[in-house]
Design a protein around this motif. Structure first.
Motif: not given
Length: 182
Positions: A38-64
Motif C-alpha cells: 500500500q505504501r508503494e502504491t502511494l509512491e507509484l501514484k505520485c511518481r513523476g508529478l512533482e509540480k502537479e502534486l498540489d492540484q486539488r480534486s474538486v472544489e471545495p475539497s483541498v484533497l491533493s
C-alpha cells in the motif's frame, strides 16, 4: 474485435512488482507485506508529478496527492511513534489550531515536496523497524482516543488507511494526467 483494458499497470511491467511474493507466511510478515504494498502504491501514484502534486480534486475539497503524502506522514507518526512507541512527539503538519494543515499547506514547491517525501520515508522507516523488532502482534500502545491498541490492530488500520487514500490517489492522478492503473 480485440478488447483491451482501460487500466494498465503504472509501471508498464507485465506483472505488478508490489506483489512479488509474500503470499504465504506468518501473520506479522503478511501484514507487513500488505502495508508495504500500500505504501508503494502511494509512491507509484505520485511518481513523476512533482509540480502537479498540489492540484486539488474538486472544489471545495483541498484533497491533493501532496496532501495525502503529508497526511499519511502524520498518520504513520501518530500510530507508530506516539501510540505504539510512546514517544512524546508532535505531528509534523496537523496542529490543534489547524487540524487540516496536512492538506491546507500542501504546496508543490520543490523544497516542500522533497521535505514531505523525506518526512514520509523517515516515518515509514521508523514504523518498519518498530514492527520488525516488536515482541509480537499483541504488543500494546496507548491511543488518546481509543485507549489500548495492539500492534495487530494498528497494522490492519494502516492497511485500511492507505487503501482508502490510494483510492483517492487513483482519482487525483487520473484528473492530473489521465493515467490510470492498479
Amino acid at each position: 474485435m480485440t478488447s483491451s483494458r482501460r487500466v494498465r499497470f503504472f509501471t508498464g511491467e507485465p506483472t505488478d512488482p508490489r506483489y512479488g511474493g509474500g503470499f504465504t507466511g506468518d501473520e506479522r510478515s503478511m501484514l507487513a507485506s500488505f502495508l508495504r504494498a500500500q505504501r508503494e502504491t502511494l509512491e507509484l501514484k505520485c511518481r513523476g508529478l512533482e509540480k502537479e502534486l498540489d492540484q486539488r480534486s474538486v472544489e471545495p475539497s483541498v484533497l491533493s496527492l501532496l496532501g495525502l503524502v503529508r497526511h499519511l506522514t502524520d498518520v504513520e507518526r501518530r500510530w507508530f511513534r506516539k501510540d505504539m512507541a510512546g514517544l512524546d512527539v508532535a505531528l509534523l503538519y496537523a496542529t490543534p489550531d489547524n487540524p487540516d494543515e496536512d492538506f491546507d499547506g500542501a504546496v508543490a514547491e520543490p523544497g516542500a515536496v522533497a521535505a514531505a517525501w523525506e518526512a514520509w520515508r523517515a516515518e515509514v522507516a521508523f514504523a518498519e523497524k518498530f514492527v520488525e523488532e516488536a515482541a509480537g502482534l499483541d504488543v500494546e500502545g496507548q491511543d488518546s482516543w481509543l485507549g489500548a491498541v495492539s500492534l495487530r490492530w494498528v497494522l490492519l488500520h494502516m492497511i485500511e488507511e492507505y487503501a482508502r487514500h490510494n483510492g483517492h490517489a487513483d482519482l487525483l492522478r487520473e484528473r492530473i494526467d489521465g493515467a490510470v492503473g492498479l
